[in-house]
Design a protein around this motif. Structure first.
Motif: not given
Length: 213
Positions: A13-14, A40-43, A91-94, A165-166
Motif C-alpha cells: 500500500f505504501a 497486498p502484502v508488507l513488502l 500494516p493496517h491497510a493491508a 499472504e506474506v
C-alpha cells in the motif's frame, strides 16, 4: 471453455510504484478479457524473509527513485504527491484489505484505491488505523461502523490473514511492488505495463531456448 486464472497483482500500500500500477492494471486486464486478483502484502516483511535489502536502503538508489516516482506518474498521467513522512509502513491497510476481501472482493479493491489515492494524492495518514477503518467502511458499509472495524484491525484474524499472504509471497519470490504474475510469468515494476499488454495479446511469448543450452 474454462475461465482463465486471475492475474495476480502483488503490491504494498505504501509503494508509489504499486499505487501507479493500481491505477492501470484492471483496465489493461479487462481489455484482454482477464480479471485481476489484488494481493497486498508488507513488502519489508517479504524482503526480510528473502534476505533482500529495502528498496530505498542505499542513498544512490533512493535519490534516483525519489525523482523517478514523480517522473513515472507524469508519464502515466496519474496524480502523485509524495506525502510528508514518506516512506511509511502500512500494516493496517493491508490487514483491512484482507478482512474486507472476505466479505466483498470488489469492495476490497474500492477500499484499496481509496486508501492509496488518499495517501498519494491527499497526504492522508495511511499508517492511522482510524483513517483506514473509515476508508473501509465508506467502500463497504457491510463491514460495520468504523470504531468496530478499527478494533478488528488489531485482532488475530486480521494479523493472520496478512501473515498468510506474506508467507505466500515469500514462497512465490515476490521481491518488489508491484509484482504481477500472469499464468506463471512474472513482471516486476510499473514500467512493465507495455510488456504485460504484449504478453496478454500474444505479441510477447517465451524465448526460444538457445542452441546448446
Amino acid at each position: 471453455m474454462s475461465e482463465q486464472a486471475p492475474i495476480d497483482f502483488w503490491f504494498d500500500f505504501a509503494s508509489p510504484y504499486g499505487y501507479l500500477m493500481s491505477e492501470k492494471i484492471d483496465a489493461l486486464a479487462e481489455r484482454h478479457g482477464r480479471r485481476v486478483r489484488w494481493r497486498p502484502v508488507l513488502l519489508f516483511a517479504v524482503l526480510r524473509a528473502l534476505d533482500l535489502p529495502a528498496p530505498m536502503a542505499h542513498e544512490a538508489k533512493r535519490a534516483y527513485m525519489w525523482h523517478d516516482f514523480e517522473r513515472s506518474a507524469r508519464f502515466l498521467g496519474v496524480p502523485l504527491r509524495l506525502p510528508a513522512g514518506f516512506p511509511t509502513i502500512a500494516p493496517h491497510a493491508a490487514r483491512a484489505f484482507h478482512l474486507v476481501d472476505r466479505i466483498d472482493a470488489a469492495g476490497a479493491v474500492r477500499f484499496a484505491q481509496a486508501a492509496m489515492r488518499g495517501y498519494f494524492r491527499d497526504a492522508a495518514p495511511l499508517d492511522n488505523a482510524g483513517q483506514v477503518a473509515r476508508w473501509a467502511c465508506d467502500a463497504v458499509p457491510a463491514v460495520g461502523d468504523a470504531a468496530h472495524f478499527e478494533m478488528l484491525l488489531a485482532g488475530d484474524e486480521a494479523k493472520d490473514l496478512l501473515r498468510q499472504e506474506v508467507d505466500t509471497a515469500v514462497r512465490e519470490r515476490v521481491f518488489g511492488s508491484p509484482f504481477v504474475v500472469i499464468d506463471g510469468e512474472a513482471f516486476f515494476g510499473v514500467d512493465r505495463l507495455p510488456q504485460i499488454d504484449a504478453w496478454l495479446d500474444g505479441r510477447l511469448s517465451f524465448a526460444e531456448p538457445r542452441q546448446g543450452a
